[in-house]
Scaffold this motif. Structure first.
Motif, PDB file in Angstrom:
ATOM      1  N   SER A 191       0.812  -1.219   0.000  1.00  0.00           N
ATOM      2  CA  SER A 191       0.000   0.000   0.000  1.00  0.00           C
ATOM      3  C   SER A 191       0.843   1.266   0.000  1.00  0.00           C
ATOM      4  O   SER A 191       0.406   2.313  -0.461  1.00  0.00           O
ATOM      5  CB  SER A 191      -0.938   0.025   1.212  1.00  0.00           C
ATOM      6  OG  SER A 191      -0.196   0.023   2.417  1.00  0.00           O
ATOM      7  N   LYS A 221      -5.558   2.529 -10.166  1.00  0.00           N
ATOM      8  CA  LYS A 221      -6.407   3.284 -11.094  1.00  0.00           C
ATOM      9  C   LYS A 221      -6.154   2.953 -12.559  1.00  0.00           C
ATOM     10  O   LYS A 221      -7.054   3.105 -13.383  1.00  0.00           O
ATOM     11  CB  LYS A 221      -6.198   4.793 -10.891  1.00  0.00           C
ATOM     12  CG  LYS A 221      -6.794   5.306  -9.609  1.00  0.00           C
ATOM     13  CD  LYS A 221      -6.567   6.801  -9.470  1.00  0.00           C
ATOM     14  CE  LYS A 221      -7.209   7.334  -8.201  1.00  0.00           C
ATOM     15  NZ  LYS A 221      -6.977   8.767  -8.035  1.00  0.00           N
ATOM     16  N   ARG A 248      -1.769   9.255   4.147  1.00  0.00           N
ATOM     17  CA  ARG A 248      -2.399   8.884   2.882  1.00  0.00           C
ATOM     18  C   ARG A 248      -2.953   7.474   2.984  1.00  0.00           C
ATOM     19  O   ARG A 248      -2.310   6.589   3.525  1.00  0.00           O
ATOM     20  CB  ARG A 248      -1.391   8.951   1.734  1.00  0.00           C
ATOM     21  CG  ARG A 248      -1.007  10.373   1.358  1.00  0.00           C
ATOM     22  CD  ARG A 248      -0.169  10.389   0.111  1.00  0.00           C
ATOM     23  NE  ARG A 248      -0.764   9.651  -0.980  1.00  0.00           N
ATOM     24  CZ  ARG A 248      -1.485  10.204  -1.960  1.00  0.00           C
ATOM     25  NH1 ARG A 248      -1.687  11.487  -1.972  1.00  0.00           N
ATOM     26  NH2 ARG A 248      -1.992   9.459  -2.917  1.00  0.00           N
ATOM     27  N   GLU A 282      -1.513   3.828  -5.719  1.00  0.00           N
ATOM     28  CA  GLU A 282      -2.754   4.456  -6.174  1.00  0.00           C
ATOM     29  C   GLU A 282      -2.786   4.524  -7.699  1.00  0.00           C
ATOM     30  O   GLU A 282      -3.814   4.219  -8.321  1.00  0.00           O
ATOM     31  CB  GLU A 282      -2.878   5.863  -5.587  1.00  0.00           C
ATOM     32  CG  GLU A 282      -4.167   6.558  -5.970  1.00  0.00           C
ATOM     33  CD  GLU A 282      -4.314   7.925  -5.320  1.00  0.00           C
ATOM     34  OE1 GLU A 282      -5.377   8.530  -5.511  1.00  0.00           O
ATOM     35  OE2 GLU A 282      -3.375   8.387  -4.632  1.00  0.00           O
ATOM     36  N   TYR A 283      -1.680   4.889  -8.328  1.00  0.00           N
ATOM     37  CA  TYR A 283      -1.613   4.948  -9.785  1.00  0.00           C
ATOM     38  C   TYR A 283      -1.871   3.560 -10.385  1.00  0.00           C
ATOM     39  O   TYR A 283      -2.631   3.413 -11.345  1.00  0.00           O
ATOM     40  CB  TYR A 283      -0.243   5.470 -10.248  1.00  0.00           C
ATOM     41  CG  TYR A 283      -0.151   5.580 -11.749  1.00  0.00           C
ATOM     42  CD1 TYR A 283      -0.499   6.759 -12.391  1.00  0.00           C
ATOM     43  CD2 TYR A 283       0.253   4.492 -12.530  1.00  0.00           C
ATOM     44  CE1 TYR A 283      -0.434   6.854 -13.777  1.00  0.00           C
ATOM     45  CE2 TYR A 283       0.314   4.583 -13.907  1.00  0.00           C
ATOM     46  CZ  TYR A 283      -0.035   5.761 -14.527  1.00  0.00           C
ATOM     47  OH  TYR A 283       0.009   5.848 -15.903  1.00  0.00           O
ATOM     48  N   THR A 335       1.408   7.008  -3.592  1.00  0.00           N
ATOM     49  CA  THR A 335       1.129   7.521  -4.936  1.00  0.00           C
ATOM     50  C   THR A 335       1.333   6.467  -6.013  1.00  0.00           C
ATOM     51  O   THR A 335       0.567   6.410  -6.973  1.00  0.00           O
ATOM     52  CB  THR A 335       2.001   8.761  -5.249  1.00  0.00           C
ATOM     53  OG1 THR A 335       3.370   8.430  -5.043  1.00  0.00           O
ATOM     54  CG2 THR A 335       1.614   9.934  -4.379  1.00  0.00           C
ATOM     55  N   LEU A 361      -3.374   5.455   0.421  1.00  0.00           N
ATOM     56  CA  LEU A 361      -2.482   4.694  -0.449  1.00  0.00           C
ATOM     57  C   LEU A 361      -1.293   5.562  -0.826  1.00  0.00           C
ATOM     58  O   LEU A 361      -1.415   6.781  -0.894  1.00  0.00           O
ATOM     59  CB  LEU A 361      -3.198   4.288  -1.747  1.00  0.00           C
ATOM     60  CG  LEU A 361      -4.201   3.165  -1.698  1.00  0.00           C
ATOM     61  CD1 LEU A 361      -4.837   2.971  -3.066  1.00  0.00           C
ATOM     62  CD2 LEU A 361      -3.556   1.867  -1.245  1.00  0.00           C
TER      63      LEU A 361
END
Length: 155
Positions: free
Chosen positions: A120, A140, A129, A136-137, A133, A131
């Protein structure tokens, strides 16, 4: 179901915790792991500048710091590979240079990964945060299912 797993790692504690879950996926049909360590272009540029700042020039000769970084990465890759192989998994290693999130998604597509297992949070491990960065990318933008392994909670 998840024959080929892509495991992106920066060798941080949260990232290596994700590796612990990969052996458990053998029961779901996992036989092969693609271990991906992206060498972040931003990090290389900063190290290559040798602290010269934005207006400094990037030397052509590998600095001692760059050499140590390369050796540390190689050592970490060998350790992770051996651990996965001891679990009976075939391991393929990729070490692209570029933006970590984009390179992970690209590798997953090129390697026909059936699952991405990612921590994570990475090296920055920002507590505020949900997640990191990079993870998260990946969540997505990946075309494959993504298993996100949470970092350990503070005691």
């Amino acid at each position: 179901m998840f024959t080929r797993v892509l495991f992106p790692t920066d060798f941080s504690a949260p990232s290596m915790r994700a590796m612990e879950y990969i052996a458990e996926l053998k029961d779901a049909g996992t036989t092969e792991v693609v271990l991906v360590h992206v060498i972040d272009q931003k990090d290389i540029t900063q190290i290559a500048a040798g602290g010269a700042g934005f207006l400094g020039t990037v030397p052509d000769v590998e600095t001692e710091v760059q050499q140590r970084l390369r050796e540390d990465i190689q050592s970490s890759i060998v350790d992770a590979r051996r651990k996965l192989e001891r679990e009976g998994l075939a391991v393929h290693v990729r070490t692209p240079l570029g933006d970590p999130g984009k390179e992970i998604v690209k590798a997953a597509d090129e390697e026909n990964a059936s699952l991405i297992v990612v921590g994570s949070h990475g090296r920055s491990n920002l507590r505020d945060r949900l997640l990191g960065t990079v993870s998260e990318y990946v969540v997505k933008n990946a075309h494959q299912p993504v298993m996100v392994v949470k970092r350990k909670s503070p005691e």
